[in-house]
Design a protein around this motif. Structure first.
Motif, PDB file in Angstrom:
ATOM      1  N   VAL A 275     -53.079 -95.304 -38.978  1.00 48.55           N
ATOM      2  CA  VAL A 275     -52.623 -95.732 -40.288  1.00 48.55           C
ATOM      3  C   VAL A 275     -52.355 -97.089 -40.223  1.00 48.55           C
ATOM      4  N   ALA A 276     -52.102 -97.516 -41.446  1.00 49.76           N
ATOM      5  CA  ALA A 276     -51.625 -98.994 -41.825  1.00 49.76           C
ATOM      6  C   ALA A 276     -50.256 -99.031 -41.125  1.00 49.76           C
ATOM      7  N   LEU A 277     -50.021-100.607 -40.603  1.00 49.44           N
ATOM      8  CA  LEU A 277     -48.509-100.664 -40.270  1.00 49.44           C
ATOM      9  C   LEU A 277     -47.608-100.415 -41.032  1.00 49.44           C
ATOM     10  N   GLY A 278     -46.447 -99.546 -40.618  1.00 50.71           N
ATOM     11  CA  GLY A 278     -45.477 -99.413 -41.303  1.00 50.71           C
ATOM     12  C   GLY A 278     -45.578 -97.729 -41.933  1.00 50.71           C
ATOM     13  N   ARG A 279     -46.734 -97.199 -41.904  1.00 48.33           N
ATOM     14  CA  ARG A 279     -46.798 -95.755 -42.176  1.00 48.33           C
ATOM     15  C   ARG A 279     -46.593 -94.847 -40.619  1.00 48.33           C
ATOM     16  N   GLY A 280     -46.661 -95.614 -39.538  1.00 46.85           N
ATOM     17  CA  GLY A 280     -46.334 -94.696 -38.396  1.00 46.85           C
ATOM     18  C   GLY A 280     -44.921 -95.310 -37.900  1.00 46.85           C
ATOM     19  N   HIS A 281     -44.818 -96.422 -37.976  1.00 47.02           N
ATOM     20  CA  HIS A 281     -43.668 -96.965 -37.405  1.00 47.02           C
ATOM     21  C   HIS A 281     -43.258 -97.876 -38.224  1.00 47.02           C
ATOM     22  N   ASP A 282     -41.603 -98.317 -38.225  1.00 43.66           N
ATOM     23  CA  ASP A 282     -41.244 -99.024 -39.313  1.00 43.66           C
ATOM     24  C   ASP A 282     -41.142-100.478 -39.176  1.00 43.66           C
ATOM     25  N   ASN A 303     -53.591-109.740 -34.220  1.00 48.47           N
ATOM     26  CA  ASN A 303     -54.515-109.383 -35.354  1.00 48.47           C
ATOM     27  C   ASN A 303     -54.669-108.007 -35.866  1.00 48.47           C
ATOM     28  N   ILE A 304     -54.435-107.779 -37.198  1.00 46.11           N
ATOM     29  CA  ILE A 304     -54.419-106.286 -37.660  1.00 46.11           C
ATOM     30  C   ILE A 304     -55.918-105.821 -37.255  1.00 46.11           C
ATOM     31  N   GLU A 305     -56.015-104.711 -37.075  1.00 47.67           N
ATOM     32  CA  GLU A 305     -56.970-103.821 -37.171  1.00 47.67           C
ATOM     33  C   GLU A 305     -56.975-102.794 -37.998  1.00 47.67           C
ATOM     34  N   HIS A 306     -57.825-102.650 -39.103  1.00 50.69           N
ATOM     35  CA  HIS A 306     -57.336-101.587 -40.237  1.00 50.69           C
ATOM     36  C   HIS A 306     -58.267-100.225 -39.842  1.00 50.69           C
ATOM     37  N   GLU A 307     -57.838 -99.471 -39.800  1.00 50.72           N
ATOM     38  CA  GLU A 307     -58.576 -98.040 -39.439  1.00 50.72           C
ATOM     39  C   GLU A 307     -58.127 -96.926 -40.380  1.00 50.72           C
ATOM     40  N   ASP A 308     -57.315 -97.203 -41.218  1.00 56.23           N
ATOM     41  CA  ASP A 308     -56.409 -96.223 -42.066  1.00 56.23           C
ATOM     42  C   ASP A 308     -57.352 -95.643 -43.174  1.00 56.23           C
ATOM     43  N   VAL A 309     -58.117 -94.293 -42.955  1.00 55.97           N
ATOM     44  CA  VAL A 309     -59.041 -94.065 -43.961  1.00 55.97           C
ATOM     45  C   VAL A 309     -58.751 -93.764 -45.296  1.00 55.97           C
ATOM     46  N   SER A 310     -57.340 -93.511 -45.426  1.00 55.21           N
ATOM     47  CA  SER A 310     -56.783 -92.930 -46.586  1.00 55.21           C
ATOM     48  C   SER A 310     -56.445 -94.249 -47.594  1.00 55.21           C
ATOM     49  N   LEU A 311     -56.709 -95.556 -46.957  1.00 56.16           N
ATOM     50  CA  LEU A 311     -56.667 -96.823 -47.854  1.00 56.16           C
ATOM     51  C   LEU A 311     -57.714 -97.788 -47.905  1.00 56.16           C
ATOM     52  N   GLY A 312     -58.232 -98.035 -48.761  1.00 56.91           N
ATOM     53  CA  GLY A 312     -59.436 -99.076 -49.018  1.00 56.91           C
ATOM     54  C   GLY A 312     -59.186-100.184 -48.111  1.00 56.91           C
ATOM     55  N   ARG A 313     -60.401-100.851 -48.103  1.00 58.67           N
ATOM     56  CA  ARG A 313     -60.455-101.846 -47.074  1.00 58.67           C
ATOM     57  C   ARG A 313     -59.279-103.246 -47.235  1.00 58.67           C
ATOM     58  N   ILE A 314     -59.327-103.558 -48.514  1.00 57.93           N
ATOM     59  CA  ILE A 314     -58.197-104.521 -49.119  1.00 57.93           C
ATOM     60  C   ILE A 314     -56.979-103.824 -48.877  1.00 57.93           C
ATOM     61  N   GLU A 318     -53.517-105.288 -47.087  1.00 56.96           N
ATOM     62  CA  GLU A 318     -52.397-105.450 -47.913  1.00 56.96           C
ATOM     63  C   GLU A 318     -51.237-105.036 -47.348  1.00 56.96           C
ATOM     64  N   VAL A 319     -51.253-103.655 -47.316  1.00 59.44           N
ATOM     65  CA  VAL A 319     -49.933-102.840 -46.680  1.00 59.44           C
ATOM     66  C   VAL A 319     -49.527-103.400 -45.056  1.00 59.44           C
ATOM     67  N   ALA A 320     -50.687-103.373 -44.473  1.00 62.48           N
ATOM     68  CA  ALA A 320     -50.500-103.788 -43.000  1.00 62.48           C
ATOM     69  C   ALA A 320     -49.980-105.456 -43.145  1.00 62.48           C
ATOM     70  N   SER A 321     -50.604-106.122 -43.714  1.00 62.95           N
ATOM     71  CA  SER A 321     -49.884-107.546 -43.503  1.00 62.95           C
ATOM     72  C   SER A 321     -48.758-107.916 -44.056  1.00 62.95           C
ATOM     73  N   ALA A 322     -48.168-107.325 -45.189  1.00 64.02           N
ATOM     74  CA  ALA A 322     -46.863-107.293 -45.688  1.00 64.02           C
ATOM     75  C   ALA A 322     -45.768-106.878 -44.395  1.00 64.02           C
ATOM     76  N   VAL A 323     -46.116-105.742 -43.807  1.00 62.93           N
ATOM     77  CA  VAL A 323     -45.240-105.222 -42.761  1.00 62.93           C
ATOM     78  C   VAL A 323     -45.268-106.134 -41.472  1.00 62.93           C
ATOM     79  N   LEU A 324     -46.449-106.789 -41.298  1.00 63.93           N
ATOM     80  CA  LEU A 324     -46.430-107.717 -40.198  1.00 63.93           C
ATOM     81  C   LEU A 324     -45.819-109.092 -40.437  1.00 63.93           C
ATOM     82  N   LEU A 325     -45.907-109.500 -41.584  1.00 64.90           N
ATOM     83  CA  LEU A 325     -45.292-110.713 -42.064  1.00 64.90           C
ATOM     84  C   LEU A 325     -43.581-110.451 -42.299  1.00 64.90           C
TER      85      LEU A 325
END
Length: 339
Positions: A275-282, A303-314, A318-325
């Motif tokens: 899942v995208a960052l934040g959807r498993g761990h806060d 580096n973010i690796e995106h493999e959350d199939v419930s979310l589109g590529r971008i 966006e979800v992951a980068s917001a959490v990481l930043l």
């Protein structure tokens, strides 16, 4: 630290378009796939760069003024696969990526340790999950001999090119936990082999990525920001070694892994999911993840690796980068406060 994106999720775009996406996310790095399971889509002049300064300079020029720079190369694959059509090609991709890294002024190549067959003459890898019997240890002895020979030679090549090879602790590889990487380094006497700390595969194995970082310390060379959610109801029935995958037919969209090997379809009610960052761990968890990496190397590439199939590529980026930043800002604030 330098925060970026592993580019595989952006292979549907040109490199300049991918760079624009990453800059728009507020990130500054792009980890480029350079072979292995996936093609080097964003390095079309790979062969030319190896021999031509002009080709190299033209490629590096694509990054000038964008605010985004190369943040390592990635050639995840199985360089120890007993089928030559896969193993030999993936092994050569590792060597080529090391040479390319030097040409591009990079010092990190991410890959996997690989997995040999269980005995001479077989065509498929054999992953020993739990070596409770002596025959399993015999298989592991055979596999470790193959791995040590390959990685001893590859470590010398990496050292010659001033490159650190970061192995992802990925199951279905010989090296998939903290003990394994220490064993490989000890067996080979390696100076340039270490770990790409991808938290996701540690999460589902019930390992603590922060504890692993602090345990391995300077053996952590590189990091991937990727989350996992444990689906407790399914995990209670099937465990984290949930093996209910479905073979995809040739007329369905599927990803080739080399030779005639293909990625299978994930279980629909899986015991765990990427899942995208934040959807498993806060954010608080990812702040401590970054803190542990900062203790090892304040300039760590993450580096973010995106493999959350419930979310589109971008959307997923966006979800992951917001959490990481947000986690990075919290870490920076805490470091200033403690200074």
């Amino acid at each position: 630290m330098k925060l970026g994106v592993y580019n595989a999720i952006l292979h549907d775009r040109t490199l300049p378009e991918a760079i624009t996406v990453i800059a728009g996310l507020g990130l500054t790095g792009i980890e480029l796939n350079s072979g292995g399971f996936l093609p080097a889509t964003h390095i079309p002049t790979f062969d030319d760069i190896l021999v031509s300064d002009t080709a190299r300079d033209d490629f590096l020029g694509l990054f000038e003024g964008t605010g985004v720079s190369i943040a390592g190369l990635n050639c995840n694959g199985n360089p120890l696969h007993p089928t030559a059509a896969i193993g030999d090609r993936h092994a050569e991709d590792v060597r080529r990526s090391i040479r390319l890294a030097e040409r591009l002024g990079q010092h990190r190549v991410v890959t996997m340790s690989g997995l040999p067959g269980g005995e001479p003459g077989v065509t498929q890898p054999s992953w020993i999950v739990n070596a409770w019997n002596s025959a399993a240890l015999d298989v592991l002895d055979h596999q470790w001999r193959i791995a040590a020979d390959f990685w001893r030679e590859t470590d010398r090549l990496a050292a010659d090119h001033d490159v650190k090879v970061a192995l992802e602790l990925h199951p279905q590889n010989l090296v998939f936990n903290a003990a394994d990487i220490v064993k490989l380094v000890d067996l080979t006497g390696a100076t340039n082999l270490g770990v790409e700390l991808d938290a996701s595969h540690l999460f589902w194995q019930q390992m603590d990525p922060v504890a692993v970082i602090r345990h391995l310390g300077p053996l952590i060379f590189h990091a991937a920001a990727k989350d996992v959610r444990i689906n407790t109801a399914a995990a209670a029935l099937y465990g984290v070694l949930d093996n209910r995958f479905r073979r995809l037919s040739p007329d369905e969209p599927r990803t080739n892994l080399g030779g005639d090997e293909w990625a299978n379809e994930w279980p629909k009610d899986a015991a765990w999911d990427f899942v995208a960052l934040g959807r498993g761990h806060d954010v608080a968890y990812w702040t401590e993840f970054l803190r542990a990496l900062h203790e090892v190397d304040p300039d760590m590439l993450v580096n973010i690796e995106h493999e959350d199939v419930s979310l589109g590529r971008i959307e997923g980026l966006e979800v992951a980068s917001a959490v990481l930043l947000e986690a990075d800002a919290a870490l920076s604030a805490s470091l200033v406060g403690s200074a």
